[in-house]
Structure formats: structure tokens, C-alpha cells
Design a protein around this motif. Structure first.
Motif, mmCIF file in Angstrom:
data_model
loop_
_atom_site.group_PDB
_atom_site.id
_atom_site.type_symbol
_atom_site.label_atom_id
_atom_site.label_comp_id
_atom_site.label_asym_id
_atom_site.label_seq_id
_atom_site.Cartn_x
_atom_site.Cartn_y
_atom_site.Cartn_z
ATOM 1 N N ALA A 13 0.837 -1.204 0.000
ATOM 2 C CA ALA A 13 0.000 0.000 0.000
ATOM 3 C C ALA A 13 0.872 1.253 0.000
ATOM 4 N N ALA A 17 -2.302 5.363 2.405
ATOM 5 C CA ALA A 17 -3.180 4.293 2.907
ATOM 6 C C ALA A 17 -2.698 3.787 4.267
ATOM 7 N N GLN A 144 -6.511 -0.498 1.063
ATOM 8 C CA GLN A 144 -6.276 0.206 -0.195
ATOM 9 C C GLN A 144 -6.934 -0.551 -1.341
ATOM 10 N N THR A 147 -10.698 0.125 -1.221
ATOM 11 C CA THR A 147 -10.973 1.490 -1.672
ATOM 12 C C THR A 147 -10.827 1.590 -3.176
#
Length: 166
Positions: A13, A17, A144, A147
Motif C-alpha cells: 500500500a 493508505a 487500499q 478502496t
């Protein structure tokens, strides 16, 4: 006498994040070897700020930690406000890794209240904080990815578009 430890981990990530997970104490019991987390001051569901105190419980042990430094996407500093230490200053450093992702360094300098207990605490904290750093790295990657999946619209090729023409 002052003792110290430092552990490292890597997350695929990005630093943003990882930092986002780090400042949301409500997530900690999900990725760290901590049973419960409470916030004294600040929003328990929002990002924590300098001055907020987090109360961690693991088994019968309780730890109060006050956030003393935040540098967005780079550094998270805290002090232990109770427990077996005369002083304890921890730092989580985040650095963009050359191969992508984030290199995480979790370190602290501390002075135990009980004389001669320093080597034990250094041994214990090194192992415990390695679990913390690894858990942070893995959870930030999962966060992450979730998302990214929510904000990306899958493209479908070979399907004719439909329009409503009157």
C-alpha cells in the motif's frame, strides 16, 4: 537506563493508505494483537489528532498512549502515559519504497520503572511490535485494495451500449 527497539515491515500500500489506517484507532484491534481500543478526547471513528489518548487493552494489561506528533503520510509519534515505563517514546516512520509501497519502521526508546527489567522489555516489545508493524502493513494493503475496487468502474468490452432514443 534507556533501552530501544526498532522493527521493520513493508506494505504494498502507498504511504497515504498506511497513514490513514494508523491514525484511525478504531481499526487497531482488527490488525494488531490488541483486544480493545478506546479514545479519550477526539472522535473515536475519525482520525486521531495530536493530544488524543488511546487506551489499549490486551488481556489484563492496559496501556494509555498519547499522540505527540503527526506528519501526514510520514510519521506517527506517541508516548506511553501509563504502565511499566518511566518514559516511553514511540515512532512509526513511513517511507515510500523504491520498489513501490511503503517501508514501515516502528521504533521506541524507553526507560522501565523496574530496575533490571530493560532487557526483558526490549525482547518482549521487539516481538510484539513486529506483529504490530506486520499487521499494519497487511491491513493497509487490504484497505487500499477495497478502496480502489470501490472507486474503479469495471469496463466491459464487446458489449454494445444501449441508449433510450425516442
Amino acid at each position: 537506563m534507556t533501552y530501544a527497539y526498532a522493527v521493520t515491515s513493508h506494505s504494498p500500500a502507498n504511504p497515504d493508505a498506511v497513514f490513514t489506517v494508523l491514525v484511525h484507532a478504531a481499526t487497531w484491534s482488527t490488525w494488531a494483537p490488541i483486544d480493545t481500543v478506546e479514545i479519550e478526547g477526539g472522535d473515536p471513528k475519525g482520525p486521531q489528532q495530536v493530544g488524543d489518548t488511546r487506551v489499549f487493552r490486551t488481556g489484563r494489561a492496559t496501556s494509555h498512549e498519547r499522540i505527540v506528533e503527526l506528519v501526514t503520510d510520514r510519521r506517527f509519534g506517541y508516548e506511553n502515559a501509563s504502565g511499566p515505563f518511566r518514559s516511553y517514546r514511540g515512532t512509526v516512520e513511513l517511507a515510500e519504497a523504491p520498489q513501490g509501497g511503503t517501508d514501515i519502521t516502528w521504533s521506541a526508546a524507553f526507560e522501565p520503572k523496574l530496575r533490571l527489567s530493560g532487557p526483558f522489555w526490549r525482547w518482549y516489545l521487539t516481538r510484539f511490535m513486529q506483529k504490530m508493524a506486520d499487521g499494519l502493513a497487511a491491513y493497509a494493503e487490504r484497505s487500499q485494495n477495497v478502496t480502489t475496487a470501490r472507486t474503479t468502474t469495471p469496463s466491459i468490452t464487446g458489449v454494445p451500449s444501449q441508449t433510450n432514443e425516442e
